[in-house]
Design a protein around this motif. Sequence first.
Motif, PDB file in Angstrom:
ATOM      1  N   ARG A 234       0.819  -1.218   0.000  1.00 14.79           N
ATOM      2  CA  ARG A 234       0.000   0.000   0.000  1.00 14.79           C
ATOM      3  C   ARG A 234       0.848   1.261   0.000  1.00 14.79           C
ATOM      4  NH1 ARG A 234      -3.047   0.966   4.427  1.00 14.79           N
ATOM      5  NH2 ARG A 234      -4.075   2.543   3.190  1.00 14.79           N
ATOM      6  N   TRP A 235       2.155   1.109   0.111  1.00 11.98           N
ATOM      7  CA  TRP A 235       3.071   2.244   0.198  1.00 11.98           C
ATOM      8  C   TRP A 235       4.115   2.171  -0.894  1.00 11.98           C
ATOM      9  CZ3 TRP A 235       1.787   5.971   3.551  1.00 11.98           C
ATOM     10  CH2 TRP A 235       0.837   5.631   4.525  1.00 11.98           C
ATOM     11  N   ARG A 236       4.606   3.336  -1.294  1.00 10.67           N
ATOM     12  CA  ARG A 236       5.684   3.363  -2.284  1.00 10.67           C
ATOM     13  C   ARG A 236       6.668   4.466  -1.917  1.00 10.67           C
ATOM     14  NH1 ARG A 236       5.024   7.177  -6.773  1.00 10.67           N
ATOM     15  NH2 ARG A 236       3.131   8.379  -6.393  1.00 10.67           N
ATOM     16  N   GLU A 237       7.872   4.300  -2.416  1.00  9.43           N
ATOM     17  CA  GLU A 237       8.916   5.274  -2.167  1.00  9.43           C
ATOM     18  C   GLU A 237       8.925   6.303  -3.300  1.00  9.43           C
ATOM     19  OE1 GLU A 237      12.849   4.220   0.133  1.00  9.43           O
ATOM     20  OE2 GLU A 237      13.090   3.837  -2.005  1.00  9.43           O
ATOM     21  N   ILE A 238       9.071   7.565  -2.931  1.00  8.71           N
ATOM     22  CA  ILE A 238       9.158   8.646  -3.909  1.00  8.71           C
ATOM     23  C   ILE A 238      10.395   9.480  -3.589  1.00  8.71           C
ATOM     24  CG2 ILE A 238       6.689   8.760  -4.371  1.00  8.71           C
ATOM     25  CD1 ILE A 238       6.548  11.146  -2.434  1.00  8.71           C
ATOM     26  N   THR A 239      10.847  10.246  -4.562  1.00  2.00           N
ATOM     27  CA  THR A 239      12.010  11.101  -4.329  1.00  2.00           C
ATOM     28  C   THR A 239      11.601  12.291  -3.460  1.00  2.00           C
ATOM     29  OG1 THR A 239      11.602  12.486  -6.264  1.00  2.00           O
ATOM     30  CG2 THR A 239      12.986  10.500  -6.588  1.00  2.00           C
ATOM     31  N   ASN A 240      12.581  12.939  -2.863  1.00  4.02           N
ATOM     32  CA  ASN A 240      12.294  14.139  -2.071  1.00  4.02           C
ATOM     33  C   ASN A 240      11.653  15.218  -2.933  1.00  4.02           C
ATOM     34  OD1 ASN A 240      13.107  13.157   0.408  1.00  4.02           O
ATOM     35  ND2 ASN A 240      15.167  13.996   0.256  1.00  4.02           N
ATOM     36  N   GLU A 241      12.020  15.279  -4.217  1.00  8.21           N
ATOM     37  CA  GLU A 241      11.431  16.268  -5.115  1.00  8.21           C
ATOM     38  C   GLU A 241       9.939  15.989  -5.318  1.00  8.21           C
ATOM     39  OE1 GLU A 241      14.325  14.609  -5.815  1.00  8.21           O
ATOM     40  OE2 GLU A 241      15.662  16.301  -5.410  1.00  8.21           O
ATOM     41  N   GLU A 242       9.573  14.721  -5.485  1.00  5.43           N
ATOM     42  CA  GLU A 242       8.164  14.351  -5.606  1.00  5.43           C
ATOM     43  C   GLU A 242       7.430  14.673  -4.304  1.00  5.43           C
ATOM     44  OE1 GLU A 242       7.651  10.503  -8.332  1.00  5.43           O
ATOM     45  OE2 GLU A 242       9.277  10.300  -6.856  1.00  5.43           O
ATOM     46  N   ALA A 243       8.081  14.399  -3.183  1.00  6.84           N
ATOM     47  CA  ALA A 243       7.481  14.698  -1.878  1.00  6.84           C
ATOM     48  C   ALA A 243       7.243  16.191  -1.726  1.00  6.84           C
ATOM     49  CB  ALA A 243       8.374  14.177  -0.754  1.00  6.84           C
ATOM     50  N   ASP A 244       8.206  16.999  -2.159  1.00  7.80           N
ATOM     51  CA  ASP A 244       8.057  18.458  -2.084  1.00  7.80           C
ATOM     52  C   ASP A 244       6.863  18.926  -2.907  1.00  7.80           C
ATOM     53  OD1 ASP A 244      10.263  18.605  -0.413  1.00  7.80           O
ATOM     54  OD2 ASP A 244      11.645  19.232  -2.006  1.00  7.80           O
ATOM     55  N   ALA A 245       6.660  18.318  -4.074  1.00  2.00           N
ATOM     56  CA  ALA A 245       5.526  18.682  -4.928  1.00  2.00           C
ATOM     57  C   ALA A 245       4.202  18.325  -4.251  1.00  2.00           C
ATOM     58  CB  ALA A 245       5.636  17.992  -6.288  1.00  2.00           C
ATOM     59  N   ILE A 246       4.146  17.174  -3.618  1.00  2.00           N
ATOM     60  CA  ILE A 246       2.934  16.763  -2.902  1.00  2.00           C
ATOM     61  C   ILE A 246       2.667  17.724  -1.747  1.00  2.00           C
ATOM     62  CG2 ILE A 246       1.929  14.982  -1.408  1.00  2.00           C
ATOM     63  CD1 ILE A 246       3.382  12.910  -3.205  1.00  2.00           C
ATOM     64  N   LEU A 247       3.708  18.036  -0.984  1.00  3.88           N
ATOM     65  CA  LEU A 247       3.534  18.934   0.163  1.00  3.88           C
ATOM     66  C   LEU A 247       3.115  20.334  -0.298  1.00  3.88           C
ATOM     67  CD1 LEU A 247       6.542  17.755   2.340  1.00  3.88           C
ATOM     68  CD2 LEU A 247       4.103  17.265   2.693  1.00  3.88           C
ATOM     69  N   ALA A 248       3.634  20.797  -1.432  1.00  4.85           N
ATOM     70  CA  ALA A 248       3.231  22.093  -1.968  1.00  4.85           C
ATOM     71  C   ALA A 248       1.754  22.065  -2.361  1.00  4.85           C
ATOM     72  CB  ALA A 248       4.106  22.468  -3.161  1.00  4.85           C
TER      73      ALA A 248
END
Length: 89
Positions: free
Chosen positions: A47-61
């Motif tokens: 149910r979980w996947r790893e993403i890059t910090n850049e992808e994480a930053d986009a989600i958080l934005a």
Amino acid sequence: MKQTNYTTRVLTAEPGHKLTEADEAVAMEARTVTDRVYLAATDSPERWREITNEEADAILAAKREAAEAAEAAEIENTNLEMRNESTEG
């Protein structure tokens, strides 16, 4: 005395990465972004996947923008209600 032992599975993102839901149907503003996930007994690592910090930053934005838009809409609704009350009274 009764003693019960539990095993907890923990997912930890590799350096430079975060974890988020694997299900693409989860809306961007509803996504969890974290370094570590503690799985419940009924949960699955799939149910979980790893993403890059850049992808994480986009989600958080996107989450931040959605929260700001919701707050602005709430303020506007409150202002409209106050204007309506002042014209009615």
